[in-house]
Enzyme design. Sequence first.
Site, PDB file in Angstrom:
ATOM      1  N   LYS A   1       3.835   5.856   4.811  1.00 34.83           N
ATOM      2  CA  LYS A   1       3.199   4.543   4.883  1.00 34.83           C
ATOM      3  C   LYS A   1       2.981   4.094   6.333  1.00 34.83           C
ATOM      4  O   LYS A   1       2.703   2.927   6.578  1.00 34.83           O
ATOM      5  CB  LYS A   1       4.064   3.519   4.134  1.00 34.83           C
ATOM      6  CG  LYS A   1       4.226   3.841   2.650  1.00 34.83           C
ATOM      7  CD  LYS A   1       5.114   2.816   1.972  1.00 34.83           C
ATOM      8  CE  LYS A   1       5.300   3.166   0.497  1.00 34.83           C
ATOM      9  NZ  LYS A   1       6.201   2.201  -0.186  1.00 34.83           N
TER      10      LYS A   1
ATOM     11  N   PRO B   1       0.836  -1.214   0.000  1.00 32.86           N
ATOM     12  CA  PRO B   1       0.000   0.000   0.000  1.00 32.86           C
ATOM     13  C   PRO B   1       0.869   1.262   0.000  1.00 32.86           C
ATOM     14  O   PRO B   1       1.895   1.308   0.672  1.00 32.86           O
ATOM     15  CB  PRO B   1      -0.784  -0.113   1.307  1.00 32.86           C
ATOM     16  CG  PRO B   1      -0.702  -1.559   1.698  1.00 32.86           C
ATOM     17  CD  PRO B   1       0.589  -2.068   1.152  1.00 32.86           C
ATOM     18  N   GLU B   2       0.437   2.257  -0.762  1.00 31.66           N
ATOM     19  CA  GLU B   2       1.182   3.517  -0.805  1.00 31.66           C
ATOM     20  C   GLU B   2       0.485   4.534   0.102  1.00 31.66           C
ATOM     21  O   GLU B   2      -0.549   4.242   0.707  1.00 31.66           O
ATOM     22  CB  GLU B   2       1.317   3.971  -2.262  1.00 31.66           C
ATOM     23  CG  GLU B   2       1.998   2.864  -3.082  1.00 31.66           C
ATOM     24  CD  GLU B   2       2.500   3.275  -4.454  1.00 31.66           C
ATOM     25  OE1 GLU B   2       2.713   4.466  -4.707  1.00 31.66           O
ATOM     26  OE2 GLU B   2       2.699   2.357  -5.279  1.00 31.66           O
TER      27      GLU B   2
ATOM     28  N   ASN C   1       5.756   1.978  -5.539  1.00 32.82           N
ATOM     29  CA  ASN C   1       6.148   1.597  -6.894  1.00 32.82           C
ATOM     30  C   ASN C   1       5.239   2.194  -7.976  1.00 32.82           C
ATOM     31  O   ASN C   1       5.702   2.545  -9.059  1.00 32.82           O
ATOM     32  CB  ASN C   1       6.149   0.068  -6.999  1.00 32.82           C
ATOM     33  CG  ASN C   1       7.146  -0.417  -8.034  1.00 32.82           C
ATOM     34  OD1 ASN C   1       7.788   0.402  -8.704  1.00 32.82           O
ATOM     35  ND2 ASN C   1       7.265  -1.711  -8.182  1.00 32.82           N
TER      36      ASN C   1
ATOM     37  N   ARG D   1      12.965   9.706  10.506  1.00 31.20           N
ATOM     38  CA  ARG D   1      13.554   8.929   9.415  1.00 31.20           C
ATOM     39  C   ARG D   1      12.819   9.138   8.101  1.00 31.20           C
ATOM     40  O   ARG D   1      13.224   8.573   7.084  1.00 31.20           O
ATOM     41  CB  ARG D   1      13.528   7.431   9.761  1.00 31.20           C
ATOM     42  CG  ARG D   1      14.442   7.015  10.889  1.00 31.20           C
ATOM     43  CD  ARG D   1      14.701   5.510  10.847  1.00 31.20           C
ATOM     44  NE  ARG D   1      13.478   4.726  10.987  1.00 31.20           N
ATOM     45  CZ  ARG D   1      13.040   4.209  12.138  1.00 31.20           C
ATOM     46  NH1 ARG D   1      13.725   4.407  13.237  1.00 31.20           N
ATOM     47  NH2 ARG D   1      11.937   3.493  12.181  1.00 31.20           N
TER      48      ARG D   1
ATOM     49  N   ARG E   1      12.898  -3.846  -6.810  1.00 32.89           N
ATOM     50  CA  ARG E   1      11.489  -3.661  -7.196  1.00 32.89           C
ATOM     51  C   ARG E   1      11.403  -3.493  -8.708  1.00 32.89           C
ATOM     52  O   ARG E   1      12.303  -2.907  -9.335  1.00 32.89           O
ATOM     53  CB  ARG E   1      10.902  -2.415  -6.513  1.00 32.89           C
ATOM     54  CG  ARG E   1      10.964  -2.437  -4.988  1.00 32.89           C
ATOM     55  CD  ARG E   1      10.087  -3.518  -4.355  1.00 32.89           C
ATOM     56  NE  ARG E   1       8.677  -3.350  -4.678  1.00 32.89           N
ATOM     57  CZ  ARG E   1       7.835  -2.537  -4.023  1.00 32.89           C
ATOM     58  NH1 ARG E   1       8.268  -1.815  -3.015  1.00 32.89           N
ATOM     59  NH2 ARG E   1       6.571  -2.456  -4.382  1.00 32.89           N
TER      60      ARG E   1
END
Length: 270
Positions: free
Chosen positions: A52, A2-3, A168, A127, A260
């Site tokens: 995310k 999931p984005e 992605n 981060r 990816r």
Amino acid sequence: MPEGHTLHRLAAQHTELFTDTRVAVSSPQGRFAAEAARLDGLVFDRAEAWGKHLFHRYAPPHTGGASGAVVHVHLGLYGAFTDFERPVAPVGQVRMRVVGPRGGTDLRGPAACGLVTEEDVDRILARLGPDPLRAECAPDTAWHRISRSTRPIGALLMDQRVIAGVGNVYRAEVLFRSGIDPHRPGRAVSRAEFDGIWCDLVALMPIGVARGRMHVVRPEHDHGAPAYAPDRPRTYVYRRAGEPCRVCGTPVPTEVMDGRNLFWCPVCQT
Ligand SMILES: [Zn+2]
């Protein structure tokens, strides 16, 4: 995976479902049982997303304040929430179940689900790069990192320390819409091109939040080849390897970049 738009949509849904209500929290699977026992019966304050990452914030019932417990969730590759109106017998490995007077949700298969401190939250956020879905986020730190990097822009956009929430699909589609080859080093991307990428994310990702799915193909190109899979959004290049580019007809190539699958058009993207 999931984005960011999915996590922001979940945050809005959970806020609407639970805020200012006393919730029952459990872990039918057992792996979150000790934490669930500490949360059970508390008042849910709000849910928030950053990239995310999803946070459930609880208000201690005796204070009514907002500085209670925090649950951190990262869905990873396989995690998902399933909502329900009335509690039913748990199906499968339900890590965390939250039930309020307006309904409930089951979390299965997350990469992370834990009770964290405010210091932990700060460490997680420190981060992460700016999130295009958070109005307070300025893109300057992302530009700072990209403009000094020899790494390809296609890899930089997937790096959550650079921009939080892009995965992605948005990576592939925004680079196509910007006409930028994903192999181009970050430092060869101009400020104007970077601003174009950022503005495109700021425009596209809220559509994903509102609709619950991405919408990335412009109306003038939104014809011909269907989506890459049933019930998935149409894309310019993502998962269209071997298919003709929607703009120039060149077959879309694919390769693995940083583990990816990458898709792009070698003619439209320079
Ligand atoms: Zn093309």
